[in-house]
Write a protein that holds these residues in place. Structure first.
Motif, short mmCIF file in Angstrom:
data_model
loop_
_atom_site.label_atom_id
_atom_site.label_comp_id
_atom_site.label_asym_id
_atom_site.label_seq_id
_atom_site.Cartn_x
_atom_site.Cartn_y
_atom_site.Cartn_z
N GLY A 26 -0.09 10.28 -6.98
CA GLY A 26 1.06 11.06 -6.54
C GLY A 26 0.74 11.99 -5.38
N THR A 27 -0.31 11.66 -4.65
CA THR A 27 -0.72 12.48 -3.51
C THR A 27 -0.87 11.59 -2.28
OG1 THR A 27 -3.06 12.14 -4.00
CG2 THR A 27 -2.00 14.07 -5.00
N PHE A 28 -1.34 12.19 -1.21
CA PHE A 28 -1.62 11.41 -0.01
C PHE A 28 -2.79 10.49 -0.28
CE2 PHE A 28 0.70 14.95 1.70
CZ PHE A 28 1.47 14.37 2.68
N GLY A 29 -2.70 9.28 0.23
CA GLY A 29 -3.81 8.35 0.12
C GLY A 29 -4.99 8.86 0.92
N ASP A 50 1.75 6.44 1.64
CA ASP A 50 1.17 5.44 0.74
C ASP A 50 1.88 4.10 0.88
OD1 ASP A 50 -0.55 7.39 -0.20
OD2 ASP A 50 0.79 7.96 -1.83
N LEU A 51 3.18 4.13 1.07
CA LEU A 51 3.93 2.89 1.26
C LEU A 51 3.60 2.25 2.61
CD1 LEU A 51 7.38 3.82 -0.28
CD2 LEU A 51 5.60 2.35 -1.24
N VAL A 52 3.29 3.07 3.61
CA VAL A 52 2.86 2.53 4.91
C VAL A 52 1.54 1.79 4.73
CG1 VAL A 52 1.95 3.17 7.18
CG2 VAL A 52 4.09 4.14 6.38
N TYR A 53 0.61 2.39 3.99
CA TYR A 53 -0.66 1.72 3.71
C TYR A 53 -0.42 0.36 3.06
CZ TYR A 53 -4.45 5.17 4.48
OH TYR A 53 -5.39 6.00 5.01
N ILE A 54 0.37 0.35 1.99
CA ILE A 54 0.59 -0.88 1.24
C ILE A 54 1.35 -1.90 2.09
CG2 ILE A 54 1.77 -1.88 -0.76
CD1 ILE A 54 1.16 0.78 -2.22
#
Length: 101
Positions: A26-29, A50-54
């Motif tokens: 629930g935090t920044f990756g 996090d969604l950008v990473y994924i």
């Protein structure tokens, strides 16, 4: 036909893993920190990063979307640098500006 390098696949899987770590916690990756807690809508921005990473990791695994995913990742990281890193570098040019404390 061009053979995909193993390094591209590993990089994409690492991006997906970093995004999953951020979503689970629930935090920044890892890699997006430190982001000031005083930043407006900090939690929403954390989920977005996090969604950008994924999304970029999955996009890099698929040949038709790899170039677009690479561009999206580049733009997001460039904005992160310009909006969150360079202002702190101008205020306090310490080494700790570039990675989490």
């Amino acid at each position: 036909m061009r053979i995909r390098r193993i390094s591209h696949t590993i990089f994409a899987l690492v991006l997906i893993g970093l995004g999953m770590i951020g979503l689970v916690n629930g935090t920044f990756g890892p890699g997006w920190e430190p982001v000031p807690a005083s930043m407006p809508v900090s939690q929403m921005f954390a989920y977005f990063s996090d969604l950008v990473y994924i999304g970029c990791g999955v996009g890099l695994l698929l040949r038709p979307t790899a170039a677009f995913a690479a561009r999206v990742l580049f733009v997001c990281l460039l904005l992160w640098l310009l909006l969150l890193r360079l202002p702190w570098l101008a205020i306090d040019p310490q080494v700790g500006t570039w990675w989490p404390a």
